[in-house]
Design a protein around this motif. Structure first.
Motif, PDB file in Angstrom:
ATOM      1  N   ASN A  53       0.822  -1.209   0.000  1.00 36.42           N
ATOM      2  CA  ASN A  53       0.000   0.000   0.000  1.00 36.42           C
ATOM      3  C   ASN A  53       0.859   1.263   0.000  1.00 36.42           C
ATOM      4  OD1 ASN A  53      -2.529   1.582   1.963  1.00 36.42           O
ATOM      5  ND2 ASN A  53      -2.781   0.831  -0.109  1.00 36.42           N
ATOM      6  N   LEU A  54       0.324   2.289  -0.630  1.00 39.51           N
ATOM      7  CA  LEU A  54       0.989   3.581  -0.764  1.00 39.51           C
ATOM      8  C   LEU A  54       0.198   4.646  -0.034  1.00 39.51           C
ATOM      9  CD1 LEU A  54       1.425   2.967  -4.533  1.00 39.51           C
ATOM     10  CD2 LEU A  54       3.407   3.439  -3.083  1.00 39.51           C
ATOM     11  N   LEU A  55       0.887   5.629   0.477  1.00 37.86           N
ATOM     12  CA  LEU A  55       0.224   6.748   1.141  1.00 37.86           C
ATOM     13  C   LEU A  55      -0.513   7.623   0.150  1.00 37.86           C
ATOM     14  CD1 LEU A  55      -0.291   8.646   3.585  1.00 37.86           C
ATOM     15  CD2 LEU A  55       1.967   9.651   3.152  1.00 37.86           C
ATOM     16  N   ARG A  56       0.110   7.882  -1.019  1.00 32.92           N
ATOM     17  CA  ARG A  56      -0.399   8.909  -1.911  1.00 32.92           C
ATOM     18  C   ARG A  56      -0.991   8.390  -3.212  1.00 32.92           C
ATOM     19  NH1 ARG A  56       1.035  14.139  -1.263  1.00 32.92           N
ATOM     20  NH2 ARG A  56       1.132  14.406  -3.534  1.00 32.92           N
ATOM     21  N   SER A  57      -0.777   7.124  -3.566  1.00 35.60           N
ATOM     22  CA  SER A  57      -1.213   6.636  -4.883  1.00 35.60           C
ATOM     23  C   SER A  57      -2.016   5.352  -4.757  1.00 35.60           C
ATOM     24  CB  SER A  57      -0.001   6.374  -5.787  1.00 35.60           C
ATOM     25  OG  SER A  57       0.763   7.533  -5.974  1.00 35.60           O
TER      26      SER A  57
ATOM     27  N   PHE B 246      -2.154  -3.242  -5.043  1.00 34.68           N
ATOM     28  CA  PHE B 246      -1.901  -3.013  -3.634  1.00 34.68           C
ATOM     29  C   PHE B 246      -2.886  -2.056  -2.980  1.00 34.68           C
ATOM     30  CE2 PHE B 246       2.468  -3.648  -5.575  1.00 34.68           C
ATOM     31  CZ  PHE B 246       2.460  -5.016  -5.368  1.00 34.68           C
ATOM     32  N   GLY B 247      -4.073  -1.940  -3.558  1.00 35.34           N
ATOM     33  CA  GLY B 247      -5.156  -1.228  -2.899  1.00 35.34           C
ATOM     34  C   GLY B 247      -5.212   0.259  -3.176  1.00 35.34           C
ATOM     35  N   GLU B 248      -6.330   0.829  -2.799  1.00 33.40           N
ATOM     36  CA  GLU B 248      -6.462   2.281  -2.836  1.00 33.40           C
ATOM     37  C   GLU B 248      -5.468   2.883  -1.854  1.00 33.40           C
ATOM     38  OE1 GLU B 248     -10.581   3.786  -2.772  1.00 33.40           O
ATOM     39  OE2 GLU B 248     -11.181   1.694  -3.036  1.00 33.40           O
ATOM     40  N   SER B 249      -5.069   4.102  -2.104  1.00 33.32           N
ATOM     41  CA  SER B 249      -4.065   4.748  -1.260  1.00 33.32           C
ATOM     42  C   SER B 249      -4.539   4.837   0.182  1.00 33.32           C
ATOM     43  CB  SER B 249      -3.758   6.151  -1.781  1.00 33.32           C
ATOM     44  OG  SER B 249      -4.836   7.035  -1.497  1.00 33.32           O
ATOM     45  N   ALA B 250      -3.587   4.968   1.086  1.00 32.03           N
ATOM     46  CA  ALA B 250      -3.932   5.128   2.501  1.00 32.03           C
ATOM     47  C   ALA B 250      -4.818   6.350   2.708  1.00 32.03           C
ATOM     48  CB  ALA B 250      -2.655   5.234   3.333  1.00 32.03           C
ATOM     49  N   ARG B 251      -4.534   7.412   1.968  1.00 36.55           N
ATOM     50  CA  ARG B 251      -5.370   8.616   2.105  1.00 36.55           C
ATOM     51  C   ARG B 251      -6.797   8.338   1.654  1.00 36.55           C
ATOM     52  NH1 ARG B 251      -2.504  13.540  -0.768  1.00 36.55           N
ATOM     53  NH2 ARG B 251      -4.274  14.631   0.174  1.00 36.55           N
TER      54      ARG B 251
ATOM     55  N   ASP C 153       5.958   4.345  -1.041  1.00 32.67           N
ATOM     56  CA  ASP C 153       6.036   5.596  -1.796  1.00 32.67           C
ATOM     57  C   ASP C 153       7.495   5.948  -2.073  1.00 32.67           C
ATOM     58  OD1 ASP C 153       3.074   7.109  -1.461  1.00 32.67           O
ATOM     59  OD2 ASP C 153       3.566   5.703   0.135  1.00 32.67           O
ATOM     60  N   ILE C 154       8.352   5.691  -1.102  1.00 31.74           N
ATOM     61  CA  ILE C 154       9.777   5.928  -1.282  1.00 31.74           C
ATOM     62  C   ILE C 154      10.391   4.874  -2.198  1.00 31.74           C
ATOM     63  CG2 ILE C 154      12.006   5.933  -0.085  1.00 31.74           C
ATOM     64  CD1 ILE C 154      10.520   7.103   2.360  1.00 31.74           C
ATOM     65  N   GLY C 155      10.088   3.607  -1.924  1.00 33.62           N
ATOM     66  CA  GLY C 155      10.782   2.515  -2.592  1.00 33.62           C
ATOM     67  C   GLY C 155      10.358   2.248  -4.010  1.00 33.62           C
ATOM     68  N   PHE C 156       9.056   2.390  -4.311  1.00 32.54           N
ATOM     69  CA  PHE C 156       8.590   2.070  -5.660  1.00 32.54           C
ATOM     70  C   PHE C 156       9.293   2.926  -6.713  1.00 32.54           C
ATOM     71  CE2 PHE C 156       4.109   0.021  -5.024  1.00 32.54           C
ATOM     72  CZ  PHE C 156       4.682  -0.948  -4.226  1.00 32.54           C
ATOM     73  N   SER C 157       9.575   4.182  -6.378  1.00 31.74           N
ATOM     74  CA  SER C 157      10.187   5.069  -7.365  1.00 31.74           C
ATOM     75  C   SER C 157      11.628   4.673  -7.680  1.00 31.74           C
ATOM     76  CB  SER C 157      10.152   6.515  -6.868  1.00 31.74           C
ATOM     77  OG  SER C 157      10.950   6.672  -5.703  1.00 31.74           O
ATOM     78  N   GLU C 158      12.187   3.766  -6.865  1.00 34.03           N
ATOM     79  CA  GLU C 158      13.561   3.311  -7.083  1.00 34.03           C
ATOM     80  C   GLU C 158      13.626   2.001  -7.871  1.00 34.03           C
ATOM     81  OE1 GLU C 158      16.112   5.348  -5.993  1.00 34.03           O
ATOM     82  OE2 GLU C 158      14.368   6.625  -5.591  1.00 34.03           O
ATOM     83  N   VAL C 159      12.473   1.408  -8.173  1.00 33.86           N
ATOM     84  CA  VAL C 159      12.441   0.086  -8.812  1.00 33.86           C
ATOM     85  C   VAL C 159      11.529   0.151 -10.029  1.00 33.86           C
ATOM     86  CG1 VAL C 159      11.973  -2.370  -8.487  1.00 33.86           C
ATOM     87  CG2 VAL C 159      12.732  -0.982  -6.545  1.00 33.86           C
ATOM     88  N   ASP C 160      11.999  -0.283 -11.173  1.00 33.46           N
ATOM     89  CA  ASP C 160      11.207  -0.222 -12.407  1.00 33.46           C
ATOM     90  C   ASP C 160      10.658  -1.612 -12.729  1.00 33.46           C
ATOM     91  OD1 ASP C 160      10.006   0.821 -14.628  1.00 33.46           O
ATOM     92  OD2 ASP C 160      11.773   0.594 -15.906  1.00 33.46           O
TER      93      ASP C 160
ATOM     94  N   TYR D  54       5.260  -2.511  -9.430  1.00 34.03           N
ATOM     95  CA  TYR D  54       5.509  -1.310  -8.629  1.00 34.03           C
ATOM     96  C   TYR D  54       5.075  -0.051  -9.375  1.00 34.03           C
ATOM     97  CZ  TYR D  54       8.399  -4.189  -5.485  1.00 34.03           C
ATOM     98  OH  TYR D  54       8.860  -5.133  -4.586  1.00 34.03           O
ATOM     99  N   LYS D  55       3.975  -0.148 -10.084  1.00 29.99           N
ATOM    100  CA  LYS D  55       3.383   0.995 -10.764  1.00 29.99           C
ATOM    101  C   LYS D  55       2.016   1.272 -10.134  1.00 29.99           C
ATOM    102  CE  LYS D  55       6.611   0.846 -14.068  1.00 29.99           C
ATOM    103  NZ  LYS D  55       7.617   1.867 -14.333  1.00 29.99           N
ATOM    104  N   PRO D  56       1.631   2.537  -9.965  1.00 33.96           N
ATOM    105  CA  PRO D  56       2.402   3.732 -10.292  1.00 33.96           C
ATOM    106  C   PRO D  56       3.572   3.938  -9.323  1.00 33.96           C
ATOM    107  CG  PRO D  56       0.411   4.332  -9.107  1.00 33.96           C
ATOM    108  CD  PRO D  56       0.334   2.855  -9.345  1.00 33.96           C
TER     109      PRO D  56
END
Length: 400
Positions: free
Chosen positions: A239-243, A248-253, A277-284, A288-290
């Motif tokens: 799960n992601l805070l912002r996306s 992995f589900g709707e965002s935490a927000r 949110d931190i880690g996904f942007s480091e892995v292509d 891990y999208k978005p």
């Protein structure tokens, strides 16, 4: 077949005061991290699921969710029992469940429904088994991907005290089951603590069927200390805070209000989210999208949003620091800088009502950017059973 409207509740349920017992965050059907039955659904099959409740009661009801269904869901029958071993149930404990007095129910696409109350006596930290029969076909199933508990599937209607051998197929996800609520004839209580976040809250790496998530350890610790609060685990792996994420589900927000603030008797929430949110942007990788490149400031804005909404509802919000993850696929100098900045803000800004410093509790003393090896499940970012116990110890009961 009785049809329910989304979030409808039968009027005679209001004669009982309902308290939290167990809950899970539901997700849209997907492949998830492992083989499951969500995309295929069920047809002339019974699925049996066991959950451990953190409160006591003499009546129970279940909540079923068709939130991500694209068509009405027909539940042909359901039962509740005290849990036995594996797919077995305790002798003489099976109670048929009804919905407005009917044995079956149709739940609209996007909807949910509560069962009628069933008589069952259960103590805190005991387990109940829910069996659902679908004459089928259901289509893809709303589910919770990472249960860390075994679900069982059998052909045909197997709602009663049947030979557990008939449940010859297994999965480690929960299907359609969103909550178990309990009543004891007394008043509703404001004694629910929600643990909210990603896979670390969900229990990734804990022992299947052993109830070794940090939520389990915290519930046990509170009970042993004479503070038997009802602890609910509303984590989702990935799960992601912002996306929002298809896997992995709707965002935490997006899910905070319905999965935290709407819980019966909620008094506090421990928020542990942001690692992905931190880690996904480091892995292509496709899973891990978005993977937007969120700054520490954007994550902090997301935390402030949750804090503000919690406070507006009269709920205490405890902030959990993001665990070390050096050695994992997420870890880069950029990712580490974000983690440090976010954790420094969580510890010092005073925005949360309290802080659970999970990062400090589980860090390697020789290398604070890494998990201590004794607490690592093997992937450098998720704790093992021992690590989850340490996490529970890092939560000060007075802050809840």
């Amino acid at each position: 077949m009785t049809e329910r409207q989304p979030t409808a509740m039968n009027s005679h349920h209001n004669s009982l005061a309902w308290n939290a017992g167990w809950a899970a965050a539901v997700q849209r059907p997907s492949m998830g991290f492992h083989k499951n039955w969500a995309e295929e659904g069920f047809a002339d099959q019974t699925v049996r699921q066991t959950v451990r409740v953190t409160g006591a009661g003499t009546r129970a009801r279940i909540k079923l969710s068709n939130r991500y269904g694209t068509a009405p869901l027909e539940v042909s029958g359901a039962s509740l029992a005290r849990a036995g071993t594996g797919a077995a149930v305790a002798a003489g404990s099976v109670r048929p469940l009804t919905f407005d007095g009917a044995a079956s129910v149709r739940i609209p696409a996007g909807g949910e429904v509560y069962s009628d109350p069933a008589e069952v006596t259960v103590a805190a930290l005991e387990s109940l088994t829910v069996s659902l029969y679908f004459a089928g076909p259901t289509g893809p199933a709303t589910f919770h991907a990472q249960a860390w508990a075994t679900a069982y599937r059998a052909a045909g209607a197997q709602l009663g005290e049947v030979d557990p051998v008939v449940f010859g197929e297994t999965s480690v996800s929960w299907y359609y089951l969103a909550a178990v609520e309990l009543a004891d004839g007394g008043p509703a209580r404001r004694d629910t603590v929600v643990l909210f976040g990603d896979s670390i809250t969900d229990g990734f790496g804990s022992t299947v069927d052993a109830d070794r998530r940090y939520s389990d350890a915290l519930a046990e610790r509170l009970a042993a200390g004479g503070r038997p609060l009802r602890v609910l685990n509303l984590g989702i792996g990935g799960n992601l805070l912002r996306s929002d994420s298809p896997w992995f589900g709707e965002s935490a927000r997006a899910r905070f209000d319905r999965e935290v603030l709407a819980q019966p008797g909620v008094r506090s929430v421990v928020v542990l989210v942001g690692l992905n949110d931190i880690g996904f942007s480091e892995v292509d990788l496709p899973t891990y999208k978005p993977n937007p490149d969120n700054s520490a400031e954007q994550l902090i804005a997301g935390y402030r949003d949750l804090i503000d909404r919690g406070h507006a509802a009269g709920v205490r919000v405890v902030g959990g620091t993001i665990l070390p993850f050096k050695g994992s696929e997420y870890h880069t100098p950029v990712a580490e800088a974000k983690r440090r900045a976010v954790n420094e803000w969580i510890r010092t800004a005073g925005a949360f009502d309290a802080v659970a410093d999970f990062a400090a509790a589980l860090a390697d003393p020789a290398d604070p950017d890494a998990l201590r090896s004794a607490y690592d499940s093997g992937d450098f970012k998720h704790p093992d059973d021992a690590g989850y116990r340490v996490m529970a110890e890092a939560v000060d009961p007075d802050t809840l």
